[in-house]
Scaffold this active site. Structure first.
Site, PDB file in Angstrom:
ATOM      1  N   GLU A   1       0.794  -1.233   0.000  1.00 23.58           N
ATOM      2  CA  GLU A   1       0.000   0.000   0.000  1.00 23.58           C
ATOM      3  C   GLU A   1       0.828   1.287   0.000  1.00 23.58           C
ATOM      4  OE1 GLU A   1      -0.236  -2.381   2.322  1.00 23.58           O
ATOM      5  OE2 GLU A   1      -0.326  -1.535   4.356  1.00 23.58           O
ATOM      6  N   ASN A   2       2.142   1.187   0.131  1.00 23.79           N
ATOM      7  CA  ASN A   2       2.944   2.406  -0.016  1.00 23.79           C
ATOM      8  C   ASN A   2       3.116   2.804  -1.481  1.00 23.79           C
ATOM      9  OD1 ASN A   2       4.594  -0.003  -0.112  1.00 23.79           O
ATOM     10  ND2 ASN A   2       6.387   1.307  -0.179  1.00 23.79           N
TER      11      ASN A   2
END
Lengths: 233, 218
Positions: free
Chosen positions: B47-48
């Site tokens: 999710e980064n």
């Protein structure tokens, strides 16, 4: 075209105008893609009472963590604040306030803030402590909470390359929150690894168009790695 | 025998279909990447801002600009894409990620999950967990059935502050596979050598045991 030249020569010029009690939005994820020199400059300036909006708060002695040493930060708006003993200590002492915000909501708050959208509805956080006290609306039978967007007096951003007009590109996962942060500052300062001439970056590959950027400075980066994990042979 | 962490991960990996986009949380979920069957491909979302996360780097591949959501050094597979955090969570919140697998402290019969905060202990933050449980199409919770003291983590009602409501549909523990529906846990599989009695004993929330419960295949 000199009116579009955003390049500044030194860090004092880069952060000129930063004052006590301002809100600073900072790009970066952990220690990846953080504007190292701009953070050091804020420490140098001794500005205090700051509200800092950033996914994390660095570590002890590096990144935003160094702004805790002289108690320059009054409030952090973040999604995750582990790995920082000084942070924990100041939080427990009541010297530091923290507003924990889901990561996607934080990104969207910056994006919306930069896009002139004052608030938005999201399912994230409904029914949890994050949703307490927030307006709830149902859309198609599902409840959503209203989240207000964020803008900052300053945004501090780390990009890979920028041209003199402030058009920026980011490298790998050092992109993270930086493009949203860049849109959400009244004054947006970008610290880069390399400054190039206009035209050297492919126009259609620009991540952050120069219109969002007020100042560009060439930095030196340590690029510390928070968790080095290697493949097993 | 209760399953090991690796065995839970092995069972999780059996849920994936060829072509799935999957987000794996820290801990047992991450291990599931090691057991994806060779005849299928899944793409891991970090999710980064990385879709197509690869293995950890060798020494000469280390790059400070390439990390995963756990802030660990990582590589990208061929065909990966990298993007900003708002785009990353648009994928998650917009329901484009096929599977999310994450750990939990507690899950209850309404599909509520508590996974980020224990009152009285230091709170580090929810990271992307609240976005993931609110957005993914299928969420699988992996955890041990009971805590170290033998207290069930499968409750009638969660006691800890929630991460999300009415969002969990499937749970894989060291003892069993369960579906969450109609205000109950429905047992679908038991771990090899684990009795239905033991599962009943360690499930505090309402448990339905249909006739067709099968033994887990690893």
């Amino acid at each position: 075209m000199s009116g579009f030249n955003k390049v500044v020569d030194n860090y004092w010029e880069a952060m000129d105008g930063l004052q006590d009690n301002m809100t600073v939005i900072a790009g970066g994820f952990g220690l990846c893609g953080i504007p190292e020199g701009l953070i050091t400059q804020i420490k140098e300036m001794g500005t205090s009472g700051l509200t800092v909006v950033s996914n994390n708060c660095g570590v002890d002695g590096f990144g935003l963590g160094i702004l805790l040493e002289d108690r320059q930060i009054k409030k952090m708006v973040s999604s995750y604040v582990g790995e920082n003993a000084l942070f924990e200590q100041q939080l427990l002492n009541g010297e530091l306030e923290v507003e924990l915000t889901p990561q996607g909501t934080l990104a969207e708050k910056m994006r919306a803030g930069g896009a002139g959208i004052p608030a938005f509805f999201t399912a994230t956080g409904y029914g949890t402590p994050v949703g307490e006290g927030k307006e709830v609306r149902e859309f198609d039978g599902r409840p959503y909470i209203m989240e207000e967007s964020i803008t900052g007096d300053f945004a501090i951003v780390k990009a890979w390359k920028a041209d003199k007009y402030g058009n920026c590109i980011y490298r790998h996962t050092a992109q993270n929150f930086n493009p949203m942060a860049a849109t959400a500052g009244k004054i947006t300062v970008v610290e880069v690894e390399e400054i190039v001439e206009p035209g050297e970056l492919e126009a259609s590959q620009i991540h952050t168009p120069g219109i969002y950027v007020d100042r560009v400075i060439k930095g030196q980066f340590e690029k510390r790695i928070e968790r080095q994990v290697l493949a097993k042979n | 025998m209760a399953l090991t962490r690796d065995q839970i991960a092995m069972r999780v990996a059996k849920e994936f279909k060829d072509g799935d986009y999957v987000n794996l949380g820290i801990g047992i979920p991450t291990l599931a990447a090691n057991f994806v069957p060779e005849d299928i491909s899944v793409m891991l979302q970090s999710e980064n801002g990385l879709l197509g996360m690869g293995r950890y780097p060798y020494e000469d591949e280390i790059d400070a600009d390439m990390i995963n959501a756990g802030k660990e050094t990582v590589t990208a597979i061929t065909g990966a894409s990298i993007f900003n955090s708002a785009d990353s969570f648009a994928m998650i919140r917009g329901g484009h990620v096929d599977f999310t697998v994450l750990g939990a402290f507690e899950v209850d019969v309404e599909g509520n999950i508590a996974s980020w905060m224990i009152p009285g202990k230091l709170i580090k933050g929810m990271g992307g967990a609240m976005d993931l449980v609110a957005g993914a199409k299928n969420i699988i919770v992996t955890m041990t059935h009971a805590d170290k003291h033998g207290n069930s983590k499968l409750l009638q009602k969660c006691t800890l502050p929630l991460t999300g409501v009415n969002c969990i549909t499937r749970i894989i523990t060291d003892l069993a596979v369960m579906e969450v529906k109609d205000g109950a846990f429905y047992l679908t599989e038991h771990a090899p050598g684990v009795s239905i009695e033991e599962i009943k004993e360690k499930t505090a929330g309402k448990l339905i045991v249909p006739d067709n419960v099968t033994e887990m295949v690893l």
